[in-house]
Design a protein around this motif. Structure first.
Motif, short mmCIF file in Angstrom:
data_model
loop_
_atom_site.label_atom_id
_atom_site.label_comp_id
_atom_site.label_asym_id
_atom_site.label_seq_id
_atom_site.Cartn_x
_atom_site.Cartn_y
_atom_site.Cartn_z
N VAL A 56 0.85 -1.18 0.00
CA VAL A 56 0.00 0.00 0.00
C VAL A 56 0.90 1.23 0.00
CG1 VAL A 56 -0.15 0.26 2.53
CG2 VAL A 56 -2.07 0.99 1.10
N ASP A 57 0.38 2.34 -0.48
CA ASP A 57 1.11 3.60 -0.44
C ASP A 57 1.39 3.96 1.02
OD1 ASP A 57 1.96 6.27 -0.50
OD2 ASP A 57 0.59 6.81 -2.12
N GLY A 58 2.67 4.09 1.38
CA GLY A 58 3.03 4.37 2.76
C GLY A 58 2.48 5.68 3.28
N ARG A 59 2.14 6.62 2.38
CA ARG A 59 1.57 7.91 2.80
C ARG A 59 0.07 7.81 3.02
NH1 ARG A 59 3.63 10.85 -2.44
NH2 ARG A 59 2.67 8.90 -3.17
N ALA A 60 -0.56 6.73 2.54
CA ALA A 60 -2.01 6.55 2.67
C ALA A 60 -2.29 5.09 3.02
CB ALA A 60 -2.71 6.95 1.38
N PRO A 61 -1.94 4.66 4.23
CA PRO A 61 -2.05 3.24 4.58
C PRO A 61 -3.48 2.70 4.57
CG PRO A 61 -1.50 4.56 6.51
CD PRO A 61 -1.36 5.46 5.33
N SER A 62 -4.47 3.56 4.59
CA SER A 62 -5.86 3.09 4.52
C SER A 62 -6.37 3.04 3.09
CB SER A 62 -6.77 4.00 5.36
OG SER A 62 -6.73 5.34 4.86
N GLY A 63 -5.51 3.31 2.12
CA GLY A 63 -5.91 3.33 0.73
C GLY A 63 -5.97 1.94 0.12
N PRO A 64 -6.20 1.87 -1.20
CA PRO A 64 -6.31 0.57 -1.88
C PRO A 64 -5.02 -0.24 -1.77
CG PRO A 64 -7.13 2.35 -3.27
CD PRO A 64 -6.46 3.00 -2.10
N ARG A 65 -5.18 -1.55 -1.64
CA ARG A 65 -4.05 -2.46 -1.50
C ARG A 65 -3.86 -3.27 -2.78
NH1 ARG A 65 -5.41 -4.92 4.57
NH2 ARG A 65 -5.46 -2.87 5.61
N MET A 66 -2.59 -3.49 -3.12
CA MET A 66 -2.25 -4.39 -4.22
C MET A 66 -1.81 -5.70 -3.61
SD MET A 66 -2.94 -2.45 -6.73
CE MET A 66 -2.32 -3.43 -8.09
N SER A 67 -2.45 -6.80 -4.02
CA SER A 67 -2.19 -8.10 -3.41
C SER A 67 -1.51 -9.03 -4.42
CB SER A 67 -3.49 -8.73 -2.90
OG SER A 67 -3.22 -9.81 -2.05
N SER A 68 -0.50 -9.77 -3.94
CA SER A 68 0.42 -10.49 -4.82
C SER A 68 -0.02 -11.89 -5.21
CB SER A 68 1.77 -10.61 -4.11
OG SER A 68 1.65 -11.44 -2.96
N GLY A 69 -0.91 -12.49 -4.45
CA GLY A 69 -1.25 -13.90 -4.66
C GLY A 69 -0.36 -14.86 -3.90
#
Length: 338
Positions: A75-88
């Motif tokens: 996740v963007d370290g400046r916006a930890p509550s933002g959208p997450r990218m998940s790797s599988g």
């Protein structure tokens, strides 16, 4: 009572017990299936590429319910509550540094689960795998990414109990050389060689490729120890320290400490030890912290506490000031980059 009556009672008991067992199984299956469904209002998680060490990204184990639960995400370290990218890539324990990741995961073998340590490169591709002797507990990678460590429970399932045993291994990622159990290192307690059948060592945190800190337990007490791979030694430094975490500047160790008067089921508070002076500082977090904290920077600690999804990440200043606050919901095992 006639034989027929006894048989009817026995049959009724079997049917009741079978119904209870079936109900419990269906309930457990329902709970498991529920965790695979996204919860309304929860963190937004999308499939995508996760790169270890990417500038400005925080990497962690995603705990949000849905198809990406337990996957390594960023996740963007400046916006930890933002959208997450998940790797599988799924892990039970995770850490990374210097472009190397260590992932402790479960592997289904027949009717039971086994466990494995997997070394990952910066794009989460497998570089090596090692069978584990027990249930994953802790994992750490040295700052340069060339050495990794992990701890497993080989019996028991909680540090809070008195009957547990750990096994901690250290791997040279470059050469594949593996110290399978660092309890074989020479242990110096208060400067004197100490041999004990009840020695347990866990919770490694690296200073560099050759030197580390960890917890050693013997005789009902725990100690912060400094370890050296070249000489294969462990040297006690301070009592009542568990799951240490070395600050980025190498001057302090954060750890969980058993405090007098606390519940036996929730005995730990988060402290910081100055390695030069030996001075302990209690953080402003007064709740039970059963975690190996992470330093976000030289001033700030991050740790997990129970939450709606199993675990949330909290943060508190390392100098005892301030107040705890939520950093990220539904997350574990964070790794921070600049």
């Amino acid at each position: 009572m006639t034989r027929a009556h006894r048989l009817l009672i026995l049959l009724a008991a079997v049917l009741v017990l079978g119904g209870v067992a079936l109900g419990a199984t269906l309930h457990a299956a329902g709970r498991a299936a529920e965790k695979d469904r996204e919860r309304p209002g929860g963190p937004r998680v999308l499939p995508g590429e996760v790169v270890l060490g990417a500038t400005g990204r925080t990497v962690f184990r995603n705990m949000a319910w849905g198809p990406h639960r337990d996957e390594i995400a960023s996740v963007d370290g400046r916006a930890p509550s933002g959208p997450r990218m998940s790797s599988g890539v799924r892990c039970l324990r995770f850490h990374s540094a210097g472009g190397t990741g260590i992932c402790l995961r479960s592997v289904r073998r027949g009717l039971r689960d086994a466990y494995r340590a997997v070394v990952l490169d910066a794009r989460l591709r497998e570089r090596g795998r090692y069978d584990l002797a027990g249930v994953p507990s802790r994992a750490r990678v040295a700052p340069g990414g060339r050495v990794a460590a992990w701890t497993v429970f080989v019996s028991g399932d909680s540090y809070a109990g008195s009957a547990f045993s750990t096994r901690t291994s250290i791997l040279d990622v470059r050469t594949g050389e593996l110290d399978r159990n660092i309890e074989t290192y020479r242990f110096l307690l208060d400067g004197r060689p100490h041999l004990s059948a009840d020695l347990n060592v866990w919770g490694v945190t690296f200073a560099d490729d050759g030197r580390f800190y960890a917890t050693a337990a013997t005789g009902g007490r725990t100690y912060l120890v400094e370890g050296e791979r070249r000489t294969r030694t462990l040297r006690s430094l301070h009592a009542n320290v568990e799951c240490p975490s070395l600050s980025p500047d190498g001057t302090r160790v954060a750890y969980k400490k058993r405090v007098a008067g606390a519940s036996p089921d929730a005995p730990w508070r988060l402290y910081v030890l100055d390695l030069r002076s030996g001075r302990e500082t209690a953080t402003a977090e007064r709740r039970n912290v059963d975690d190996q904290a992470v330093w976000r920077d030289d001033r700030t600690l991050v740790y997990s506490l129970p939450g709606d999804y199993g675990s949330d990440l909290w943060t508190v200043p390392a100098d005892g000031s301030g107040t705890p606050r939520v950093l990220m919901e539904a997350a574990l095992a964070p790794v921070f980059t600049g």
